[in-house]
Design a protein around this motif. Structure first.
Motif, PDB file in Angstrom:
ATOM      1  N   GLN A  44      80.262  43.877   8.361  1.00 54.29           N
ATOM      2  CA  GLN A  44      80.522  43.866   9.810  1.00 54.29           C
ATOM      3  C   GLN A  44      79.646  44.870  10.572  1.00 54.29           C
ATOM      4  O   GLN A  44      79.134  44.559  11.642  1.00 54.29           O
ATOM      5  CB  GLN A  44      82.001  44.213  10.080  1.00 54.29           C
ATOM      6  N   TRP A  45      79.492  46.069  10.005  1.00 50.29           N
ATOM      7  CA  TRP A  45      78.760  47.105  10.751  1.00 50.29           C
ATOM      8  C   TRP A  45      77.296  46.736  10.956  1.00 50.29           C
ATOM      9  O   TRP A  45      76.642  47.248  11.871  1.00 50.29           O
ATOM     10  CB  TRP A  45      78.889  48.481  10.090  1.00 50.29           C
ATOM     11  N   ALA A  46      76.766  45.837  10.118  1.00 53.12           N
ATOM     12  CA  ALA A  46      75.365  45.439  10.266  1.00 53.12           C
ATOM     13  C   ALA A  46      75.221  44.191  11.138  1.00 53.12           C
ATOM     14  O   ALA A  46      74.124  43.686  11.321  1.00 53.12           O
ATOM     15  CB  ALA A  46      74.740  45.185   8.899  1.00 53.12           C
ATOM     16  N   VAL A  47      76.335  43.683  11.658  1.00 54.95           N
ATOM     17  CA  VAL A  47      76.293  42.424  12.404  1.00 54.95           C
ATOM     18  C   VAL A  47      76.810  42.577  13.835  1.00 54.95           C
ATOM     19  O   VAL A  47      76.228  42.067  14.775  1.00 54.95           O
ATOM     20  CB  VAL A  47      77.113  41.328  11.671  1.00 54.95           C
ATOM     21  N   VAL A  48      77.935  43.309  13.977  1.00 51.09           N
ATOM     22  CA  VAL A  48      78.518  43.467  15.311  1.00 51.09           C
ATOM     23  C   VAL A  48      78.560  44.949  15.705  1.00 51.09           C
ATOM     24  O   VAL A  48      78.438  45.825  14.873  1.00 51.09           O
ATOM     25  CB  VAL A  48      79.949  42.874  15.386  1.00 51.09           C
ATOM     26  N   GLY A  49      78.729  45.204  16.975  1.00 48.36           N
ATOM     27  CA  GLY A  49      78.748  46.576  17.501  1.00 48.36           C
ATOM     28  C   GLY A  49      77.601  46.742  18.478  1.00 48.36           C
ATOM     29  O   GLY A  49      76.779  45.843  18.642  1.00 48.36           O
ATOM     30  N   ASP A  50      77.565  47.894  19.135  1.00 46.69           N
ATOM     31  CA  ASP A  50      76.522  48.148  20.132  1.00 46.69           C
ATOM     32  C   ASP A  50      75.142  48.180  19.483  1.00 46.69           C
ATOM     33  O   ASP A  50      74.997  48.610  18.345  1.00 46.69           O
ATOM     34  CB  ASP A  50      76.741  49.519  20.801  1.00 46.69           C
ATOM     35  N   THR A  51      74.147  47.761  20.235  1.00 47.41           N
ATOM     36  CA  THR A  51      72.767  47.853  19.746  1.00 47.41           C
ATOM     37  C   THR A  51      71.973  48.815  20.622  1.00 47.41           C
ATOM     38  O   THR A  51      72.404  49.163  21.722  1.00 47.41           O
ATOM     39  CB  THR A  51      72.068  46.477  19.748  1.00 47.41           C
ATOM     40  N   PHE A  52      70.812  49.229  20.122  1.00 49.52           N
ATOM     41  CA  PHE A  52      69.985  50.226  20.829  1.00 49.52           C
ATOM     42  C   PHE A  52      68.577  50.161  20.236  1.00 49.52           C
ATOM     43  O   PHE A  52      68.389  49.688  19.109  1.00 49.52           O
ATOM     44  CB  PHE A  52      70.572  51.631  20.633  1.00 49.52           C
ATOM     45  N   PRO A  53      67.586  50.630  20.985  1.00 48.54           N
ATOM     46  CA  PRO A  53      66.222  50.635  20.456  1.00 48.54           C
ATOM     47  C   PRO A  53      66.077  51.619  19.295  1.00 48.54           C
ATOM     48  O   PRO A  53      66.701  52.684  19.307  1.00 48.54           O
ATOM     49  CB  PRO A  53      65.377  51.114  21.640  1.00 48.54           C
ATOM     50  N   VAL A  54      65.283  51.257  18.317  1.00 50.35           N
ATOM     51  CA  VAL A  54      64.878  52.207  17.281  1.00 50.35           C
ATOM     52  C   VAL A  54      63.380  52.457  17.462  1.00 50.35           C
ATOM     53  O   VAL A  54      62.689  51.642  18.052  1.00 50.35           O
ATOM     54  CB  VAL A  54      65.190  51.687  15.854  1.00 50.35           C
ATOM     55  N   GLY A  55      62.929  53.625  17.006  1.00 53.68           N
ATOM     56  CA  GLY A  55      61.514  53.940  17.171  1.00 53.68           C
ATOM     57  C   GLY A  55      61.248  54.815  18.380  1.00 53.68           C
ATOM     58  O   GLY A  55      60.103  55.072  18.740  1.00 53.68           O
ATOM     59  N   CYS A  56      62.314  55.271  19.025  1.00 53.41           N
ATOM     60  CA  CYS A  56      62.174  56.251  20.108  1.00 53.41           C
ATOM     61  C   CYS A  56      63.474  57.053  20.168  1.00 53.41           C
ATOM     62  O   CYS A  56      64.418  56.748  19.437  1.00 53.41           O
ATOM     63  CB  CYS A  56      61.877  55.563  21.448  1.00 53.41           C
ATOM     64  N   ALA A  57      63.499  58.065  21.050  1.00 55.20           N
ATOM     65  CA  ALA A  57      64.677  58.950  21.101  1.00 55.20           C
ATOM     66  C   ALA A  57      65.948  58.142  21.377  1.00 55.20           C
ATOM     67  O   ALA A  57      65.936  57.202  22.163  1.00 55.20           O
ATOM     68  CB  ALA A  57      64.469  59.995  22.198  1.00 55.20           C
ATOM     69  N   PHE A  58      67.032  58.497  20.711  1.00 49.81           N
ATOM     70  CA  PHE A  58      68.322  57.847  20.964  1.00 49.81           C
ATOM     71  C   PHE A  58      68.938  58.456  22.211  1.00 49.81           C
ATOM     72  O   PHE A  58      69.030  59.677  22.324  1.00 49.81           O
ATOM     73  CB  PHE A  58      69.259  58.060  19.769  1.00 49.81           C
ATOM     74  N   ASP A  59      69.335  57.625  23.121  1.00 48.88           N
ATOM     75  CA  ASP A  59      69.943  58.136  24.348  1.00 48.88           C
ATOM     76  C   ASP A  59      71.351  58.666  24.050  1.00 48.88           C
ATOM     77  O   ASP A  59      72.062  58.112  23.215  1.00 48.88           O
ATOM     78  CB  ASP A  59      70.019  57.034  25.401  1.00 48.88           C
ATOM     79  N   GLU A  60      71.727  59.704  24.774  1.00 46.17           N
ATOM     80  CA  GLU A  60      73.034  60.330  24.528  1.00 46.17           C
ATOM     81  C   GLU A  60      74.215  59.426  24.833  1.00 46.17           C
ATOM     82  O   GLU A  60      75.345  59.698  24.409  1.00 46.17           O
ATOM     83  CB  GLU A  60      73.172  61.613  25.358  1.00 46.17           C
TER      84      GLU A  60
END
Ligand SMILES: [Fe+2]
Ligand SMILES: [Fe+2]
Length: 239
Positions: free
Chosen positions: A91-107
């Motif tokens: 489940q954790w690899a399929v659902v949940g919030d997404t975000f860009p990788v390869g740059c700073a993670f926003d707070e």
């Protein structure tokens, strides 16, 4: 979610080959219907209800935007990644919030403090504001954490479906809460992304609030959605 750039690339490459199976959209809806989304602990609702409720609620308010009804119907089909024939990803690899990788993670990212454990966090090239990207490069060029959104986007794009770019945008970014809820990462967007974000904001209201106990008569609405599927999609898609 898989957060390390290398791992995300590997998933995209593997699933982007679309060698798992061939099936039509409705077939996929029925397959998905065997699953319930664990990220919605309050609602033990079959996926078909969520998809049709989303689509029907949009249809009521935006009767002329048939592409948006269809986008509502298919936006979560990437959750077939949970199925054994798709590798049965957790489940954790399929659902949940997404975000860009390869740059700073926003707070504003959920569980931001845990990103410090991510090896990319300590990579000076990948942890600046722009990281591997440049200002206004367009979200199409940004690697997103792996999940059902990006998978369905790949399926839609590679099968050359006829949805407008706003439909593809909704599919790829509907779990990208840092963007559509918090307004983060806008420095990576181009003009087309900014236009499409307006539709994602429209869509998102229905994705969340359509989850109610209003029952849908599947057989009654199915012919309408089959006509949309015929209009925009090939009979079989590669997955
Ligand atoms: Fe989703
Ligand atoms: Fe959804």
């Amino acid at each position: 979610m898989l957060v390390v750039v290398v791992q995300v690339r590997r998933m995209r490459e593997e699933y982007g080959r679309l060698e798992k199976t061939e099936m039509g959209v409705w077939e996929c809806i029925e397959l998905l219907n065997e699953f319930i989304d664990d990220s919605d602990p309050d609602l033990e609702m079959p996926q078909i209800e969520h998809l049709l409720q989303t689509a029907e609620a949009i249809r009521k308010d935006y009767p002329d935007q048939d592409w948006l009804h269809l986008t509502g119907l298919i936006h979560d089909l990437g959750k077939v990644l949970l199925h054994p024939s798709f590798g049965q990803l957790p489940q954790w690899a399929v659902v949940g919030d997404t975000f860009p990788v390869g740059c700073a993670f926003d707070e504003c990212n959920v569980h931001f403090k845990y990103f410090k454990e991510n090896p990319d966090y300590r990579n000076p090239k990948l942890s600046t504001k722009f990281g591997a990207y440049s200002e206004g490069c367009g979200l199409d060029n940004v690697l997103m954490s792996w999940g059902h959104d990006d998978y369905m986007y790949l399926v839609a794009k590679e099968n050359k479906i006829a949805l407008p770019s706003a439909g593809l945008f909704i599919i790829r970014y509907h779990s990208f809460y840092p963007l559509h809820k918090h307004g983060a990462y806008t420095h990576l967007m181009n003009d087309e992304d900014k236009e499409n974000l307006k539709w994602l904001h429209v869509f998102n209201k229905y994705d969340l609030y359509s989850k109610s106990n209003v029952r849908i008569d599947v057989e009654k609405v199915k012919p309408y959605y089959m006509s949309l599927i015929d209009k925009y999609f090939p009979a079989k898609l590669r997955w």
